[in-house]
Design an enzyme around this catalytic site. Structure first.
Site, PDB file in Angstrom:
ATOM      1  N   GLU A  79       1.544 -15.798  -5.026  1.00 40.78           N
ATOM      2  CA  GLU A  79       2.439 -15.387  -6.263  1.00 40.78           C
ATOM      3  C   GLU A  79       3.146 -16.563  -6.755  1.00 40.78           C
ATOM      4  O   GLU A  79       3.262 -17.419  -6.075  1.00 40.78           O
ATOM      5  CB  GLU A  79       3.468 -14.429  -5.462  1.00 40.78           C
ATOM      6  CG  GLU A  79       3.185 -13.025  -4.840  1.00 40.78           C
ATOM      7  CD  GLU A  79       4.290 -12.400  -4.144  1.00 40.78           C
ATOM      8  OE1 GLU A  79       5.605 -12.762  -4.150  1.00 40.78           O
ATOM      9  OE2 GLU A  79       4.112 -11.553  -3.311  1.00 40.78           O
ATOM     10  N   LYS A 138      -4.854 -14.969  -2.415  1.00 41.02           N
ATOM     11  CA  LYS A 138      -3.823 -14.493  -3.446  1.00 41.02           C
ATOM     12  C   LYS A 138      -2.510 -15.329  -3.282  1.00 41.02           C
ATOM     13  O   LYS A 138      -2.036 -15.217  -2.057  1.00 41.02           O
ATOM     14  CB  LYS A 138      -3.661 -12.969  -3.572  1.00 41.02           C
ATOM     15  CG  LYS A 138      -2.624 -12.635  -4.755  1.00 41.02           C
ATOM     16  CD  LYS A 138      -2.823 -11.357  -5.111  1.00 41.02           C
ATOM     17  CE  LYS A 138      -2.473 -10.315  -4.161  1.00 41.02           C
ATOM     18  NZ  LYS A 138      -0.824 -10.301  -3.893  1.00 41.02           N
ATOM     19  N   GLU A 143       1.865  -7.133 -11.618  1.00 43.33           N
ATOM     20  CA  GLU A 143       2.678  -6.017 -10.915  1.00 43.33           C
ATOM     21  C   GLU A 143       3.871  -5.699 -11.605  1.00 43.33           C
ATOM     22  O   GLU A 143       4.924  -6.499 -11.915  1.00 43.33           O
ATOM     23  CB  GLU A 143       3.057  -6.568  -9.448  1.00 43.33           C
ATOM     24  CG  GLU A 143       4.110  -5.651  -8.695  1.00 43.33           C
ATOM     25  CD  GLU A 143       3.888  -5.662  -7.228  1.00 43.33           C
ATOM     26  OE1 GLU A 143       3.306  -6.549  -6.707  1.00 43.33           O
ATOM     27  OE2 GLU A 143       4.509  -4.833  -6.539  1.00 43.33           O
ATOM     28  N   ASP A 184       0.144  -8.797   2.241  1.00 38.39           N
ATOM     29  CA  ASP A 184       1.223  -9.012   3.160  1.00 38.39           C
ATOM     30  C   ASP A 184       2.139  -7.991   3.366  1.00 38.39           C
ATOM     31  O   ASP A 184       3.246  -7.876   4.129  1.00 38.39           O
ATOM     32  CB  ASP A 184       2.041 -10.319   2.900  1.00 38.39           C
ATOM     33  CG  ASP A 184       2.702 -10.258   1.458  1.00 38.39           C
ATOM     34  OD1 ASP A 184       3.135 -11.593   1.169  1.00 38.39           O
ATOM     35  OD2 ASP A 184       2.538  -9.455   0.812  1.00 38.39           O
ATOM     36  N   SER A 185       1.938  -6.775   2.481  1.00 43.17           N
ATOM     37  CA  SER A 185       2.580  -5.600   2.677  1.00 43.17           C
ATOM     38  C   SER A 185       2.380  -5.040   4.264  1.00 43.17           C
ATOM     39  O   SER A 185       3.115  -4.303   4.510  1.00 43.17           O
ATOM     40  CB  SER A 185       2.142  -4.419   1.630  1.00 43.17           C
ATOM     41  OG  SER A 185       0.820  -4.261   1.816  1.00 43.17           O
ATOM     42  N   ASP A 226      -3.420 -12.236   0.927  1.00 41.72           N
ATOM     43  CA  ASP A 226      -2.068 -12.918   0.350  1.00 41.72           C
ATOM     44  C   ASP A 226      -1.967 -14.082   1.455  1.00 41.72           C
ATOM     45  O   ASP A 226      -1.912 -14.135   2.733  1.00 41.72           O
ATOM     46  CB  ASP A 226      -1.078 -11.913   0.779  1.00 41.72           C
ATOM     47  CG  ASP A 226      -0.948 -10.854  -0.476  1.00 41.72           C
ATOM     48  OD1 ASP A 226      -0.633 -10.054  -0.456  1.00 41.72           O
ATOM     49  OD2 ASP A 226      -1.638 -11.420  -1.576  1.00 41.72           O
TER      50      ASP A 226
END
Lengths: 305, 272
Positions: B96, B94, B163, B25-26, B64
């Site tokens: 978080e 993915k 991270e 999602d960057s 993401d």
């Protein structure tokens, strides 16, 4: 839904897509982000239709380049490109479809002649309202004149596109240069005039003989933007990926010039990163974080318990 | 592992023999110019997933889950994850988070959707964490992160991204798990590494470079050089040259001009 470049650039944006506007970025400290301070270039004035007319009147070549993402739009702005065009070539270069007609209406609202005038107008309105675009481009000649009139009457600038029209490539049996015989040439020239009368502000001439393009350009008041149409057009356009050599292999059309070798450079980078990781060379110590020794000891003790 | 967000960047992961291609999602920032990854919608993410899937056939495809698609609970997360697999053509997702998303992870893996975890610095939470700072530098945080890693493994995650945590902590976590860890700013002792492709290729010439990023190419410079060169060539009349255009036989052109002239006359006569 294609969320694309917001005109944070100073270029005039022409588009065939719908989407939401983006917001300018702030700095993300854990990774690289674009230039932090003001994104708008203070030294550059916004390109308007009037500015384009001025360029045309002074015989200054108009530059147009396709964009499909934020980085490609930034590059165009940095280079003072006059018109930023979200072309449906993005179907192939960005999305990997095998031709431009694969784009669904959801992904990209492009104008079809199959649509009636009302639907076409509604589409154009969406592009401007939701897509933050300033103008739309339509492929076709006499057959789209009604649509052009309706859209320009609604106050939305329209750019025409004649000669080789990629959306029709199946019926034209491939991407062949158009207008090589007198009849086709006449038809194209007539279309140009008809589109001008219908109110377009510029016309893209694609893959027609240079002589024909010159003749047409001289006969119009509005500027022509050429691609594979020789240098006697009022301006030029290229697909950014072609101009930058993003695609290493594949046949290069004769009218494309490679102004950079981005594909090679990028692949080199990806391969190098993979090798560095596999060899254990990346990351090095200075590319990672430490932990105070006593905290680390306490952590280890805790884990042992 | 390397991120991709469209067809060309995905092709590069294919050609560069990358193991995992992550639609991160960057892309909200590097591709779309948003100010934060939290602005990305599921529909936008799916659009990019599809493009990536067309480009990368061999790498494992993971994407993401956008902010907001899995925070409300397992049911919402399942709907979104199914769309990502079915419509987005992804092979894994993915998420978080640590303890707070375990239920969700269990539901997804239970239904056969591979889940990659992500702990340490969580970019989607930058607002509540007041920025993007390295995590786990004190004992409590370190322990919490280590616990989360174990719990995610037990919940069925097939790997975990670490991270921005200290390298010794990452090394410890890596050796305590059976599943692989993929590090970013977590040192060389992880099972693998991930970078945002735009960072690794230096697509952005200006801007701040994070310490854990290495430039493996200068694409931004090369691309800008190309666009500048194009603009210059057009404005100076250098492009296109004759051989970059199409010819037309003189006789045909003459016929065309004659016909054009006749049309002009007849239209003038018609209007007079």
């Amino acid at each position: 839904m294609f969320t694309a470049i917001r005109p944070i650039t100073n270029s005039f944006t022409v588009k065939l897509a719908t989407g939401q506007g983006g917001v300018w970025t702030s700095v993300r400290r854990m990774s690289v982000r674009p230039e932090a301070p003001s994104p708008e270039r203070a030294d550059r004035k916004k390109v308007t239709l009037q500015h384009l007319r001025q360029l045309h009147a002074t015989r200054t070549a108009i530059t147009m380049l396709t964009v499909y993402s934020y980085p490609s739009a930034r590059r165009a702005d940095q280079a003072d490109i006059d018109i930023c065009f979200v072309g449906d070539s993005l179907a192939q270069v960005a999305l990997g479809h095998d031709n431009t007609t694969r784009l669904t209406l959801d992904e990209m609202l492009h104008h079809c002649r199959a649509l009636g005038v009302k639907e076409a107008l509604a589409t154009a309105v969406r592009l401007v309202k939701e897509g933050d675009m300033e103008a739309v481009k339509l492929e076709g000649g006499d057959e789209v004149v009604d649509v052009v009139r309706a859209i320009t009457a609604a106050g939305i600038p329209v750019m025409g596109h004649i000669g080789l029209t990629p959306q029709k490539h199946t019926s034209l049996s491939g991407y062949k240069v158009q207008g090589r015989n007198a009849q086709d040439a006449l038809s194209i020239a007539r279309s140009a005039k008809a589109l001008e009368d219908a109110g377009v502000f510029a016309i893209v001439l694609e893959a027609i003989p240079s002589l024909l393009a010159e003749e047409i350009t001289g006969s119009l008041r509005v500027p022509t933007i050429g691609i594979g149409a020789g240098m006697r057009c009022s301006g030029q356009v290229l697909v950014q990926d072609d101009a930058l050599g993003v695609w290493g292999g594949g046949r290069k059309p004769k009218f494309v010039r490679r102004f950079a070798q981005v594909g090679e450079e990028a692949l080199k980078g990806v391969e190098a990163s993979a090798m560095a990781v596999r060899k254990g060379q990346f990351p090095a110590d200075e590319e990672a974080h430490t932990m105070p020794q006593d905290e680390l000891n306490k952590f280890k003790d805790n884990k042992r318990v | 592992m390397l991120t991709a967000y469209d067809y060309p960047s995905a092709r590069r992961t294919e050609h560069g023999d990358i193991d995992i291609c992550l639609v991160g999602d960057s892309l909200a920032q590097v591709a779309l110019g948003y100010d934060s990854t939290t602005r990305l919608t599921l529909d936008e993410m799916l659009y990019h997933c599809r493009a990536v899937a067309r480009g990368a056939k061999n790498p494992l495809l993971v994407a993401d889950m956008p902010f907001g698609t899995y925070q409300l609970g397992p049911r919402d997360a399942l709907d979104a994850a199914v769309r990502m697999v079915r419509e987005g053509m992804m092979e894994g997702v993915k998420l978080e988070g640590g303890e707070e998303i375990l239920d969700t992870v269990r539901v997804l893996t239970g239904l056969g959707i591979p889940v990659m975890g992500h702990i340490g610095l969580l970019p989607q939470r930058h607002a509540s964490l007041s920025g993007y700072k390295v995590q786990g530098k004190n004992v409590e945080d370190a322990l919490s992160i280590a616990r989360a890693a174990k719990a995610l493994e037990q919940a069925g995650a097939f790997s975990i991204v670490l991270e921005a945590i200290p390298s010794p902590l990452a090394a410890h976590i890596t050796s305590s798990l059976h599943i692989p860890t993929i590090g970013i700013g977590a040192g060389a002792q992880c099972s693998g590494q991930v970078l945002v492709q735009d960072d690794a290729l230096s697509v952005w010439s200006a801007g701040h470079k994070a310490k854990f990023v290495r430039r493996f190419a200068q694409v931004g410079q090369e691309a800008q050089r190309g666009v500048d060169g194009y603009a210059r060539a057009v404005r100076s009349g250098d492009f296109p040259a004759d051989e970059e255009g199409y010819g037309m036989s003189e006789s045909v052109f003459d016929k065309f001009k004659d016909a054009l002239g006749k049309e002009g006359e007849s239209s003038m006569m018609a209007t007079s």
